[in-house]
Motif scaffolding. Structure first.
Motif, PDB file in Angstrom:
ATOM      1  N   UNK A 153     -12.480 -23.462   1.617  1.00  0.00           N
ATOM      2  CA  UNK A 153     -13.372 -22.364   2.007  1.00  0.00           C
ATOM      3  C   UNK A 153     -12.746 -21.005   1.757  1.00  0.00           C
ATOM      4  N   UNK A 154     -13.610 -20.003   1.687  1.00  0.00           N
ATOM      5  CA  UNK A 154     -13.134 -18.629   1.551  1.00  0.00           C
ATOM      6  C   UNK A 154     -12.381 -18.204   2.803  1.00  0.00           C
ATOM      7  N   UNK A 155     -11.367 -17.396   2.612  1.00  0.00           N
ATOM      8  CA  UNK A 155     -10.645 -16.774   3.718  1.00  0.00           C
ATOM      9  C   UNK A 155     -10.950 -15.282   3.720  1.00  0.00           C
ATOM     10  N   UNK A 156     -11.332 -14.761   4.870  1.00  0.00           N
ATOM     11  CA  UNK A 156     -11.504 -13.328   5.039  1.00  0.00           C
ATOM     12  C   UNK A 156     -10.872 -12.926   6.368  1.00  0.00           C
ATOM     13  N   UNK A 157     -10.444 -11.684   6.434  1.00  0.00           N
ATOM     14  CA  UNK A 157      -9.804 -11.193   7.651  1.00  0.00           C
ATOM     15  C   UNK A 157     -10.482  -9.904   8.106  1.00  0.00           C
ATOM     16  N   UNK A 158     -10.449  -9.688   9.404  1.00  0.00           N
ATOM     17  CA  UNK A 158     -10.962  -8.427   9.943  1.00  0.00           C
ATOM     18  C   UNK A 158     -10.072  -7.260   9.518  1.00  0.00           C
ATOM     19  N   UNK A 159      -8.758  -7.504   9.580  1.00  0.00           N
ATOM     20  CA  UNK A 159      -7.785  -6.460   9.265  1.00  0.00           C
ATOM     21  C   UNK A 159      -6.704  -7.022   8.347  1.00  0.00           C
ATOM     22  N   UNK A 160      -6.237  -6.198   7.419  1.00  0.00           N
ATOM     23  CA  UNK A 160      -5.099  -6.545   6.575  1.00  0.00           C
ATOM     24  C   UNK A 160      -3.995  -5.536   6.765  1.00  0.00           C
ATOM     25  N   UNK A 161      -2.784  -5.998   7.047  1.00  0.00           N
ATOM     26  CA  UNK A 161      -1.629  -5.130   7.267  1.00  0.00           C
ATOM     27  C   UNK A 161      -0.636  -5.334   6.137  1.00  0.00           C
ATOM     28  N   UNK A 162      -0.267  -4.254   5.451  1.00  0.00           N
ATOM     29  CA  UNK A 162       0.606  -4.345   4.288  1.00  0.00           C
ATOM     30  C   UNK A 162       1.627  -3.211   4.315  1.00  0.00           C
ATOM     31  N   UNK A 163       2.799  -3.476   3.727  1.00  0.00           N
ATOM     32  CA  UNK A 163       3.819  -2.428   3.621  1.00  0.00           C
ATOM     33  C   UNK A 163       4.015  -2.064   2.157  1.00  0.00           C
ATOM     34  N   UNK A 164       4.148  -0.766   1.923  1.00  0.00           N
ATOM     35  CA  UNK A 164       4.344  -0.254   0.569  1.00  0.00           C
ATOM     36  C   UNK A 164       5.529   0.698   0.544  1.00  0.00           C
ATOM     37  N   UNK A 165       6.014   0.947  -0.667  1.00  0.00           N
ATOM     38  CA  UNK A 165       7.092   1.916  -0.832  1.00  0.00           C
ATOM     39  C   UNK A 165       6.541   3.341  -0.907  1.00  0.00           C
ATOM     40  N   UNK A 166       5.410   3.492  -1.617  1.00  0.00           N
ATOM     41  CA  UNK A 166       4.842   4.814  -1.844  1.00  0.00           C
ATOM     42  C   UNK A 166       3.322   4.740  -1.705  1.00  0.00           C
ATOM     43  N   UNK A 167       2.744   5.746  -1.047  1.00  0.00           N
ATOM     44  CA  UNK A 167       1.289   5.879  -0.981  1.00  0.00           C
ATOM     45  C   UNK A 167       0.948   7.359  -0.998  1.00  0.00           C
ATOM     46  N   UNK A 168      -0.251   7.666  -1.478  1.00  0.00           N
ATOM     47  CA  UNK A 168      -0.693   9.049  -1.361  1.00  0.00           C
ATOM     48  C   UNK A 168      -1.602   9.182  -0.147  1.00  0.00           C
ATOM     49  N   UNK A 169      -2.078  10.392   0.105  1.00  0.00           N
ATOM     50  CA  UNK A 169      -2.847  10.647   1.322  1.00  0.00           C
ATOM     51  C   UNK A 169      -4.228   9.991   1.310  1.00  0.00           C
ATOM     52  N   UNK A 170      -4.654   9.569   0.129  1.00  0.00           N
ATOM     53  CA  UNK A 170      -5.941   8.891   0.020  1.00  0.00           C
ATOM     54  C   UNK A 170      -5.814   7.374   0.117  1.00  0.00           C
ATOM     55  N   UNK A 171      -4.561   6.893   0.207  1.00  0.00           N
ATOM     56  CA  UNK A 171      -4.349   5.458   0.378  1.00  0.00           C
ATOM     57  C   UNK A 171      -4.016   4.696  -0.877  1.00  0.00           C
ATOM     58  N   UNK A 172      -3.922   5.361  -2.013  1.00  0.00           N
ATOM     59  CA  UNK A 172      -3.497   4.672  -3.232  1.00  0.00           C
ATOM     60  C   UNK A 172      -2.048   4.227  -3.059  1.00  0.00           C
ATOM     61  N   UNK A 173      -1.823   2.931  -3.179  1.00  0.00           N
ATOM     62  CA  UNK A 173      -0.597   2.300  -2.692  1.00  0.00           C
ATOM     63  C   UNK A 173       0.190   1.660  -3.829  1.00  0.00           C
ATOM     64  N   UNK A 174       1.490   1.915  -3.824  1.00  0.00           N
ATOM     65  CA  UNK A 174       2.383   1.288  -4.799  1.00  0.00           C
ATOM     66  C   UNK A 174       3.369   0.381  -4.063  1.00  0.00           C
ATOM     67  N   UNK A 175       3.324  -0.904  -4.388  1.00  0.00           N
ATOM     68  CA  UNK A 175       4.225  -1.888  -3.793  1.00  0.00           C
ATOM     69  C   UNK A 175       5.210  -2.328  -4.860  1.00  0.00           C
ATOM     70  N   UNK A 176       6.489  -2.063  -4.622  1.00  0.00           N
ATOM     71  CA  UNK A 176       7.522  -2.418  -5.588  1.00  0.00           C
ATOM     72  C   UNK A 176       8.042  -3.825  -5.324  1.00  0.00           C
ATOM     73  N   UNK A 177       8.879  -4.288  -6.240  1.00  0.00           N
ATOM     74  CA  UNK A 177       9.454  -5.627  -6.090  1.00  0.00           C
ATOM     75  C   UNK A 177       8.553  -6.668  -6.734  1.00  0.00           C
ATOM     76  N   UNK A 178       8.786  -7.910  -6.366  1.00  0.00           N
ATOM     77  CA  UNK A 178       8.011  -9.007  -6.927  1.00  0.00           C
ATOM     78  C   UNK A 178       6.526  -8.812  -6.624  1.00  0.00           C
ATOM     79  N   UNK A 179       5.700  -8.789  -7.656  1.00  0.00           N
ATOM     80  CA  UNK A 179       4.258  -8.632  -7.466  1.00  0.00           C
ATOM     81  C   UNK A 179       3.656  -9.954  -7.035  1.00  0.00           C
TER      82      UNK A 179
END
Length: 291
Positions: A153-179
């Motif tokens: 079945x499909x998995x969906x979540x109410x909230x997603x929590x993620x950590x990034x190295x760099x983001x701008x004020x609009x939320x565009x997110x860059x996650x470094x390391x293994x993709x």
């Protein structure tokens, strides 16, 4: 409009009983500042869907009494062995366990991100006992060939929590390391919350879209959290804090995680207090040169 806030404000309205997708794998890129804020709040009854290689954040949330249900492929402390609180909770049936594997998480989120009800899989489970312990793994008939296929079945979540190295004020997110597949997980969440080591100045050039991991269009809040993955690592920014992870492992194995939570989570009011407690000398000692 700026989406920047603090870790505490970012998770303030996540309710008890929410389904939460948790980014990060093993010893890096876990949103520890957001997890600590949830634990300080005393949140309860979460349904947690972490990445297939979950680690200390999941073990801590279980120890703090925050988790009701866990989709589990693996929970461990990587080079420090198994996750003691997860193992105890599973053995004592203190939490509900959804027996899963990497395919369950990856393809389940892909289905959820695509708004599909389920995904058919190639022959993966016929030689395993997983369908015996997970009744949601089912079979159907391929309408094109008539063959029997396994579905999840499909998995969906109410909230997603993620950590990034760099983001701008609009939320565009860059996650470094293994993709991995945080971009897919994020698209399967109703609300996406990012913690980021750095927030780009509003006058800085916009991030190159080719290296944006999660686009700002689906990000609701960005928590400015320097060292927001500590004591785990943030590739290109800082390594993991081995001494603190060993301390956690030893206390967790002895059934004394409450002491760790008291010393490192509840003893401070927020992430800024956490960083002050750890100390600038120790934190700077974890810095890496990004290559």
């Amino acid at each position: 409009m700026s989406k920047v806030t603090t870790p505490e404000e970012a998770v303030a309205d996540i309710p008890d009983g929410a389904t939460v997708a948790l980014g990060g794998v093993h010893s890096h890129n876990s949103p520890m500042a957001l997890v600590n804020a949830l634990i300080r709040r005393g949140i309860r009854d979460l349904e947690l869907i972490p990445t297939p290689s979950a680690g200390a954040p999941v073990d801590m949330l279980i120890a703090a009494g925050c988790v009701r249900k866990l989709h589990v492929s693996y929970v461990g402390l990587e080079f420090l062995g198994l996750a003691p609180n997860f193992r105890r909770a599973a053995q004592e049936r203190a939490i509900e366990i959804v027996e899963a594997d990497e395919a369950w998480v990856v393809y389940g989120f892909r289905a959820g991100a695509s708004r599909l009800p389920f995904l058919p899989l190639p022959p993966l489970y016929e030689g395993t006992d997983l369908p015996k312990v997970n009744p949601m793994i089912r079979t159907t008939t391929d309408p094109y060939t008539g063959r029997t296929v396994t579905t999840i079945p499909a998995l969906r979540a109410d909230y997603g929590l993620f950590h990034a190295q760099v983001a701008d004020r609009k939320g565009n997110t860059q996650i470094f390391g293994q993709r991995r597949f945080e971009d897919v997980m994020a698209k399967a969440c109703d609300h996406v919350i990012i913690s980021s080591d750095e927030i780009l100045d509003e006058y800085a050039p916009a991030p190159d879209p080719r290296i944006v991991s999660i686009p700002g269009a689906i990000v609701e809040r960005v928590a400015h959290a320097p060292y927001g993955a500590h004591p785990l690592s943030s590739p290109g920014h800082y390594g993991y804090d081995r001494d603190q992870l060993v301390e956690y492992r030893d206390l967790a194995a002895a059934g004394e995680t409450d002491k760790y939570l008291k010393d490192h989570v509840h003893s401070v009011a927020d992430h800024a207090g956490y960083l002050e407690r750890i100390g600038v000398t120790r934190l700077l000692g974890l810095r890496q040169t990004f290559r």
